[in-house]
Design a protein around this motif. Structure first.
Motif, mmCIF file in Angstrom:
data_model
loop_
_atom_site.group_PDB
_atom_site.id
_atom_site.type_symbol
_atom_site.label_atom_id
_atom_site.label_comp_id
_atom_site.label_asym_id
_atom_site.label_seq_id
_atom_site.Cartn_x
_atom_site.Cartn_y
_atom_site.Cartn_z
ATOM 1 N N GLN A 1 -48.953 15.148 115.948
ATOM 2 C CA GLN A 1 -49.598 16.457 115.934
ATOM 3 C C GLN A 1 -48.732 17.426 116.728
ATOM 4 O O GLN A 1 -48.139 17.050 117.742
ATOM 5 C CB GLN A 1 -50.995 16.367 116.552
ATOM 6 C CG GLN A 1 -51.961 15.513 115.749
ATOM 7 C CD GLN A 1 -53.287 15.328 116.474
ATOM 8 O OE1 GLN A 1 -53.339 14.776 117.562
ATOM 9 N NE2 GLN A 1 -54.364 15.800 115.861
ATOM 10 N N LEU B 1 -44.217 22.808 109.631
ATOM 11 C CA LEU B 1 -45.489 22.370 110.195
ATOM 12 C C LEU B 1 -46.445 22.057 109.054
ATOM 13 O O LEU B 1 -46.939 22.960 108.382
ATOM 14 C CB LEU B 1 -46.095 23.451 111.095
ATOM 15 C CG LEU B 1 -47.447 23.072 111.718
ATOM 16 C CD1 LEU B 1 -47.288 21.882 112.654
ATOM 17 C CD2 LEU B 1 -48.051 24.237 112.475
ATOM 18 N N GLY B 2 -46.624 20.762 108.795
ATOM 19 C CA GLY B 2 -47.529 20.325 107.744
ATOM 20 C C GLY B 2 -46.801 19.824 106.509
ATOM 21 O O GLY B 2 -46.637 20.567 105.539
ATOM 22 N N LEU C 1 -53.975 26.164 116.050
ATOM 23 C CA LEU C 1 -52.580 26.103 115.595
ATOM 24 C C LEU C 1 -51.957 27.487 115.442
ATOM 25 O O LEU C 1 -50.740 27.603 115.239
ATOM 26 C CB LEU C 1 -52.487 25.339 114.271
ATOM 27 C CG LEU C 1 -52.900 23.864 114.327
ATOM 28 C CD1 LEU C 1 -52.693 23.199 112.979
ATOM 29 C CD2 LEU C 1 -52.135 23.108 115.414
ATOM 30 N N TRP C 2 -52.761 28.526 115.537
ATOM 31 C CA TRP C 2 -52.275 29.885 115.358
ATOM 32 C C TRP C 2 -52.302 30.687 116.655
ATOM 33 O O TRP C 2 -52.010 31.879 116.662
ATOM 34 C CB TRP C 2 -53.102 30.591 114.282
ATOM 35 C CG TRP C 2 -52.998 29.901 112.963
ATOM 36 C CD1 TRP C 2 -53.804 28.907 112.483
ATOM 37 C CD2 TRP C 2 -52.015 30.115 111.942
ATOM 38 N NE1 TRP C 2 -53.392 28.491 111.244
ATOM 39 C CE2 TRP C 2 -52.293 29.217 110.887
ATOM 40 C CE3 TRP C 2 -50.924 30.984 111.821
ATOM 41 C CZ2 TRP C 2 -51.522 29.167 109.731
ATOM 42 C CZ3 TRP C 2 -50.169 30.935 110.658
ATOM 43 C CH2 TRP C 2 -50.470 30.032 109.635
ATOM 44 N N GLN D 1 -58.271 26.002 111.417
ATOM 45 C CA GLN D 1 -57.609 25.352 112.552
ATOM 46 C C GLN D 1 -57.053 26.428 113.487
ATOM 47 O O GLN D 1 -55.845 26.608 113.596
ATOM 48 C CB GLN D 1 -56.491 24.422 112.065
ATOM 49 C CG GLN D 1 -57.000 23.172 111.351
ATOM 50 C CD GLN D 1 -55.889 22.198 111.033
ATOM 51 O OE1 GLN D 1 -54.782 22.574 110.651
ATOM 52 N NE2 GLN D 1 -56.185 20.923 111.187
ATOM 53 N N TYR E 1 -44.124 27.652 108.572
ATOM 54 C CA TYR E 1 -45.402 27.449 109.276
ATOM 55 C C TYR E 1 -46.512 27.389 108.238
ATOM 56 O O TYR E 1 -47.008 28.405 107.771
ATOM 57 C CB TYR E 1 -45.657 28.570 110.291
ATOM 58 C CG TYR E 1 -46.464 28.092 111.476
ATOM 59 C CD1 TYR E 1 -45.857 27.425 112.535
ATOM 60 C CD2 TYR E 1 -47.837 28.291 111.540
ATOM 61 C CE1 TYR E 1 -46.591 26.967 113.622
ATOM 62 C CE2 TYR E 1 -48.579 27.846 112.619
ATOM 63 C CZ TYR E 1 -47.947 27.181 113.655
ATOM 64 O OH TYR E 1 -48.684 26.723 114.739
ATOM 65 N N GLU F 1 -46.519 15.710 110.302
ATOM 66 C CA GLU F 1 -47.774 15.482 109.573
ATOM 67 C C GLU F 1 -48.597 14.438 110.322
ATOM 68 O O GLU F 1 -48.111 13.342 110.597
ATOM 69 C CB GLU F 1 -47.485 14.994 108.143
ATOM 70 C CG GLU F 1 -48.725 14.686 107.322
ATOM 71 C CD GLU F 1 -49.654 15.885 107.179
ATOM 72 O OE1 GLU F 1 -50.832 15.762 107.549
ATOM 73 O OE2 GLU F 1 -49.193 16.960 106.707
ATOM 74 N N ALA G 1 -49.600 25.536 108.329
ATOM 75 C CA ALA G 1 -50.852 24.923 108.793
ATOM 76 C C ALA G 1 -52.028 25.451 107.970
ATOM 77 O O ALA G 1 -51.906 26.448 107.255
ATOM 78 C CB ALA G 1 -51.061 25.261 110.267
#
Length: 228
Positions: free
Chosen positions: A145, A64-65, A172-173, A169, A161, A92, A163
């Motif tokens: 996203q 993620l990212g 996202l968590w 953000q 993970y 991304e 992010a």
């Protein structure tokens, strides 16, 4: 959305990161981008899983990212040095532009500079399809996203993970997004992140994972490795 609000900075181990002016947040630890990624995602994520699954075939990773591409480059280096096959998917929403990724110094600091052309290939690879970066490393960058991506039908071995922090953000968590990626893990697989927030650990336990709090990289007390 452009990435004009990003500024390249040099972290304490000499490796670059990006500072996001809008979020007032860096992409990697200012204590050392390279050592953070190695410690969290490679040593306590990929190497941990690989050591415990020596007889498995291809390793499937979801990140993620994609960001700077640092985690992908380090994973490619591991695949080559350990002679294992890796299938790497990374999401991304806001890719770097050519000027930005060409200014990053990771390829000079990793594998004695031998991966420079691969780093460029990582960033220039076509989106939303698998591309062979190396015969040991297949990459699929997803231009989207996580909130709108469905990964439930996948069976990943490792989740990186990565992010931005929960304070930047928070969505996202929270459980809806964490649950989405946890469902994509196969049994015995791992979720690894630099974040050791108490609420994250509670969320992971709620979703049935075995949560391990480990020593963090320089400048950070703890990190999390969770096993499904």
């Amino acid at each position: 959305m452009s990435n004009d609000h990003l500024k390249i900075i040099t972290t304490e181990d000499g490796s670059h990161s990006l500072y996001n002016k809008e979020l007032n947040e860096t992409y990697h630890s200012f204590h050392g981008a390279l050592q953070e990624s190695r410690h969290v995602f490679i040593e306590n994520g990929l190497r941990f899983w690989h050591t415990n699954n020596q007889n498995r075939g291809k390793v499937r990773i979801f990140e993620l990212g994609f960001g700077t591409g640092l985690n992908a480059l380090l994973t490619l280096d591991y695949a080559i040095s350990q002679n294992i096959d890796i299938e790497y998917e990374s999401i991304e929403a806001y890719p770097l532009n050519k000027t930005q990724y060409e200014s990053l110094n990771y390829s000079q600091l990793i594998a004695e500079g031998s991966l420079s052309s691969y780093f460029t290939h990582l960033h220039e690879a076509e989106w939303d399809t698998f591309v062979s970066i190396h015969d040991k490393f297949q990459l699929k960058k997803i231009h989207s996203q996580i909130e709108i991506l469905d990964v439930s039908s996948h069976s990943y071995d490792i989740i990186y993970y990565d992010a931005f922090a929960p304070s930047k953000q928070p969505q996202l968590w929270e459980i809806p997004q964490i649950e989405k990626v946890v469902k994509s893990l196969s049994q015995g697989s791992v979720f690894v992140t630099y974040c050791a927030q108490g609420q994250l650990k509670r969320n992971l336990k709620t979703l049935g994972l075995e949560v391990n709090t480990l020593p963090g990289p320089p400048g950070k007390k703890e990190m999390v490795l969770a096993i499904k």
